[in-house]
Design a protein around this motif. Structure first.
Motif, PDB file in Angstrom:
ATOM      1  N   SER A 122      27.688  -8.093 -23.240  1.00  0.00           N
ATOM      2  CA  SER A 122      26.681  -7.889 -22.199  1.00  0.00           C
ATOM      3  C   SER A 122      25.749  -6.734 -22.550  1.00  0.00           C
ATOM      4  O   SER A 122      24.522  -6.848 -22.459  1.00  0.00           O
ATOM      5  CB  SER A 122      27.375  -7.613 -20.861  1.00  0.00           C
ATOM      6  N   GLY A 132      28.069 -12.386 -21.344  1.00  0.00           N
ATOM      7  CA  GLY A 132      29.273 -11.579 -21.534  1.00  0.00           C
ATOM      8  C   GLY A 132      30.477 -12.200 -20.864  1.00  0.00           C
ATOM      9  O   GLY A 132      31.569 -12.275 -21.431  1.00  0.00           O
ATOM     10  N   VAL A 179      31.575  -5.887 -16.791  1.00  0.00           N
ATOM     11  CA  VAL A 179      30.256  -6.355 -17.249  1.00  0.00           C
ATOM     12  C   VAL A 179      29.138  -5.744 -16.412  1.00  0.00           C
ATOM     13  O   VAL A 179      28.129  -5.262 -16.936  1.00  0.00           O
ATOM     14  CB  VAL A 179      30.198  -7.897 -17.208  1.00  0.00           C
TER      15      VAL A 179
END
Length: 460
Positions: free
Chosen positions: A178, A187, A211
């Motif tokens: 990410s 991600g 993330v």
């Protein structure tokens, strides 16, 4: 009926339990923010390394090939002595490391796993940047996964009763993708499709938290940007036809890359055995091959390939043949050497070259669409992760009109790649980092986990 004291005790216990959960969640978020900042710092360092290489070779055409011949074996030599587990991209190490439950041996002692240690992460950062200064065809995205996973494990190692070690590694890997690409959805998809191959509901929450937190840190430090710029538009029928054809070609090319890479790094053949016996000498040969690719392609194979891929996306490169063939060979050489460095970005550049070549040969194909499809298709062919490849290109180009063609292209590419390389690349290479740990477990349970192959060259 409970007494007032018993009721008060249960309430107090519930409050403490909630407080501990909040503390664990806060620790994961804080670790992800720090990891995201580390990913941004690593990205800036790699950009500076490539810029330095470009300045060094101005007016000195001989210097670029010379740096590769010297730099590749130097990086392998340093890697073997400083941190063998820093070899290659690092994604196979993260996959293999996730197999050790909560990071404790059979005797209950905490395992020091070099595959996801801070020392390994620091060596990885340094050597990847050094190889980019030398012009190596490597990317930072794969190494970012290992670096971020190491930071996550290091900063959350004191947690008790919270997310398991494997969950934290998966979350760290997802956060790494990410932050590296500025693609939060990719991600999460990468975590599900490649790192975990499916995981439970609790892990899902931790991954999303990591993330989002890493993404916030990356946004704060790097700004909101599309990896290749905002290229929104609409796709016509030609994009669907191009997706099918490009999917076949890029899938076969990616599968061939994957098959050869796995054969050199973990196969049972004379080349692999000679490489393991003379790793530095083998890396020098790889440097010579990469130097030859750079000379024959006019120097477009140096570095990660961001600039070349972006130029093709905007129509500034007539034909992609030199980039596609040169980058394919240069990236295979760098990866086979065992030096620290990833294959994500170079794969995108190779795919961009294939797409541009297709557009050059098929006048009815849209140039920008063909390049985008080539990048997604070739990446899917190499790593056999079609959803991740499609979502990464969707988020990097911010072109919703290509969603359908991208999915079609990556799915076809995966099928064609499987015909050439039946075992997905990262999982094939992860075995080289899992087997030594298992042998150690049988021989000495107290020393259950280790850094992977002593040679340090089991992964890309």
């Amino acid at each position: 009926m409970s007494s007032p004291l018993e009721t008060l005790g249960r309430q107090h216990k519930l409050v403490r339990l909630r407080a501990r959960r909040s503390m664990r969640t806060g620790a994961v978020v804080a670790a992800a923010v720090v990891a995201g900042a580390a990913a941004v710092g690593f990205a800036k360092l790699c950009d500076a390394a490539m810029a330095l290489h470009a300045r060094m070779i101005v007016g000195k055409a001989w210097l670029g090939p010379a740096l590769l011949v010297v730099g590749m074996p130097l990086c392998v030599w340093l890697m073997r002595r400083l941190a063998p587990a820093s070899a290659g991209s690092g994604i196979p190490q993260v996959i293999a490391a996730g197999e050790i439950g909560r990071g404790r041996g059979l005797d209950g002692e905490k395992i020091h796993d070099e595959r996801v240690s801070i020392r390994t992460a620091l060596v990885k950062i340094f050597l990847a940047a050094l190889l980019l200064v030398c012009g190596g065809s490597i990317g930072r995205e794969g190494p970012t996964v290992q670096v971020v996973a190491a930071v996550m494990v290091f900063l959350t190692g004191w947690l008790r009763g919270g997310p398991g070690r494997r969950t934290l590694l998966i979350a760290g890997g997802a956060a790494g993708v990410s932050a590296a690409f500025n693609t939060p959805i990719a991600g999460i998809v990468f975590a599900v499709e490649e790192l975990a191959r499916g995981f439970d509901k609790r892990a899902n929450t931790v991954v999303i938290l990591a993330v989002v937190s890493a993404g916030v840190a990356a946004y704060a430090l790097g700004g909101n940007y599309a990896y290749f710029g905002d290229m929104s538009g609409s796709a016509g029928w030609h994009a669907w036809l191009s997706a099918a054809l490009i999917g076949v070609v890029s899938g076969v090319a990616g599968g061939l890359f994957s098959r050869l890479m796995a054969a050199v790094l973990v196969g049972d053949n004379p080349v692999r055995r000679w490489k393991d016996a003379r790793p530095v000498r083998f890396a020098m040969i790889c440097g010579v091959i990469a130097a030859g690719a750079a000379v024959l392609s006019g120097g477009v194979t140096y570095g990660a390939g961001y600039a070349e891929a972006k130029s093709l996306l905007f129509g500034h490169y007539a034909s992609g043949w030199g980039l596609a063939a040169g980058k394919w060979l240069a990236t295979l050489s760098a990866a086979a050497s065992g030096a620290p460095g990833g294959i994500f970005a170079p794969s995108l550049a190779t795919g961009a070259g294939l797409g541009a070549l297709f557009a050059h040969l098929a006048p009815w194909a849209g140039g920008r669409e063909a390049v985008t499809l080539g990048m997604a298709g070739y990446l899917a062919g190499v790593v056999q992760a079609p959803l991740t490849s499609a979502v990464i290109l969707m988020e990097m180009t911010r072109d919703p009109g290509l969603v359908g063609p991208l999915l079609l292209c990556t799915l076809i590419a995966k099928r064609c790649s499987e015909a050439v390389a039946p075992v997905p690349l990262y999982h094939a290479l992860a075995r080289a980092w899992t087997r030594p740990r298992r042998r150690a477990a049988r021989q000495a349970p107290a020393n259950l986990a280790v850094s992977g192959p002593v040679s340090g060259e089991g992964t890309p």
